[in-house]
Design an enzyme around this catalytic site. Structure first.
Site, mmCIF file in Angstrom:
data_model
loop_
_atom_site.group_PDB
_atom_site.id
_atom_site.type_symbol
_atom_site.label_atom_id
_atom_site.label_comp_id
_atom_site.label_asym_id
_atom_site.label_seq_id
_atom_site.Cartn_x
_atom_site.Cartn_y
_atom_site.Cartn_z
ATOM 1 N N HIS A 1 0.829 -1.206 0.000
ATOM 2 C CA HIS A 1 0.000 0.000 0.000
ATOM 3 C C HIS A 1 0.863 1.256 0.000
ATOM 4 O O HIS A 1 0.610 2.192 -0.771
ATOM 5 C CB HIS A 1 -0.922 0.002 1.216
ATOM 6 C CG HIS A 1 -1.683 1.285 1.389
ATOM 7 N ND1 HIS A 1 -2.885 1.519 0.784
ATOM 8 C CD2 HIS A 1 -1.388 2.417 2.092
ATOM 9 C CE1 HIS A 1 -3.322 2.731 1.099
ATOM 10 N NE2 HIS A 1 -2.432 3.300 1.898
ATOM 11 N N GLU A 2 1.866 1.301 0.864
ATOM 12 C CA GLU A 2 2.732 2.491 0.920
ATOM 13 C C GLU A 2 3.511 2.651 -0.375
ATOM 14 O O GLU A 2 3.746 3.782 -0.830
ATOM 15 C CB GLU A 2 3.680 2.396 2.113
ATOM 16 C CG GLU A 2 2.977 2.361 3.468
ATOM 17 C CD GLU A 2 1.978 3.494 3.668
ATOM 18 O OE1 GLU A 2 2.167 4.568 3.052
ATOM 19 O OE2 GLU A 2 1.008 3.308 4.416
ATOM 20 N N HIS B 1 1.589 4.519 -2.954
ATOM 21 C CA HIS B 1 1.734 5.981 -2.934
ATOM 22 C C HIS B 1 2.976 6.411 -3.718
ATOM 23 O O HIS B 1 2.961 7.446 -4.391
ATOM 24 C CB HIS B 1 1.832 6.478 -1.495
ATOM 25 C CG HIS B 1 0.548 6.379 -0.735
ATOM 26 N ND1 HIS B 1 -0.642 6.890 -1.209
ATOM 27 C CD2 HIS B 1 0.258 5.832 0.486
ATOM 28 C CE1 HIS B 1 -1.606 6.663 -0.326
ATOM 29 N NE2 HIS B 1 -1.087 6.018 0.703
ATOM 30 N N HIS C 1 3.087 8.875 -6.912
ATOM 31 C CA HIS C 1 4.004 10.014 -7.010
ATOM 32 C C HIS C 1 4.786 9.961 -8.320
ATOM 33 O O HIS C 1 4.930 10.979 -9.022
ATOM 34 C CB HIS C 1 4.949 10.009 -5.815
ATOM 35 C CG HIS C 1 5.782 11.246 -5.704
ATOM 36 N ND1 HIS C 1 6.914 11.320 -4.915
ATOM 37 C CD2 HIS C 1 5.667 12.473 -6.272
ATOM 38 C CE1 HIS C 1 7.434 12.532 -5.002
ATOM 39 N NE2 HIS C 1 6.701 13.248 -5.830
#
Length: 229
Positions: free
Chosen positions: A97-98, A101, A105
């Protein structure tokens, strides 16, 4: 509006507690579902970044529990100590999940870009908002514009919480798609990761609903004072 808001606030608090407690139980449960491939959260994160052609993001360990986050300023995926080292479905879900991100980006995902642009404004507003709103309510008869200023500041934080929803859901969708398509988890592990991320996302939903309700409460106070003038 006062008693109605109190009831709504209690319902939201109850929902927040329920979702938070369920989330902790889910992560505790899926932390016992060990990955057959034996990969740690750190290794999951590094492989997902590699598969998306991202070479300028570091995966590091950060203290605490559920402190996992992606920092776009220094391009780091920060994994809590448990997630960083553990080799289970919960750790895989959080790590991926991280990294979702980080992928957002890298690809210039518009909702993440918008949220990042709001960070300085929200940080400033969060430091003074409670005092401006309190003073605005106390001085509403002689300086109603102060409450209006507080409402505008609070509206920025509410907007931030709303924009956070597509950012978080998209990151989870990217994570789950990669875990499935790259065969990093089996069917049971995938189901556990999806369930854990689903409950994590619901914490943001409850937070957004609570922020909207609070904003409407302050707006009603401001409008009520105008009607009495």
């Amino acid at each position: 509006m006062g008693s109605g808001y109190l009831i709504l606030a209690l319902l939201i608090m109850g929902a927040s507690w329920l979702v938070g407690a369920t989330l902790k139980n889910k992560f505790a449960h899926y932390s016992k579902l060990y990955l057959q491939n034996g990969l740690s959260g750190k290794e999951i994160a590094e492989q997902m970044l590699h598969d998306h052609g991202i070479t300028d993001v570091r995966v590091i360990s950060t203290p605490g529990m559920l402190t996992d986050h992606y920092n776009p300023l220094d391009k780091t995926v920060n994994l809590s100590e448990g997630v960083y080292h553990q080799r289970n479905a919960a750790a895989a879900a959080v790590a991926a999940h991280e990294c979702g991100h980080a992928v957002q980006h890298a690809k210039g995902y518009h909702w993440l870009t918008l949220r990042s642009q709001l960070v300085p404004i929200v940080s400033f507003a969060s430091n003074i908002i409670q005092w401006v709103l309190l003073a605005g309510i106390l001085l509403i008869k002689i300086f109603p514009s102060l409450l209006f200023i507080g409402i505008v500041l609070f509206a920025t934080t509410t907007l931030f919480s709303i924009i956070t929803l597509p950012v978080e859901y998209d990151a989870s969708n990217r994570a789950l798609a990669w875990l499935r398509n790259q065969n990093k988890v089996n069917q049971a592990e995938y189901a556990g990761a999806a369930d854990a991320l689903k409950w994590a996302a619901r914490t943001y939903v409850v937070a957004a609903i609570g922020s909207i309700a609070t904003l409407l409460y302050y707006v009603s106070i401001f409008m009520g004072n105008r009607d009495r003038e």
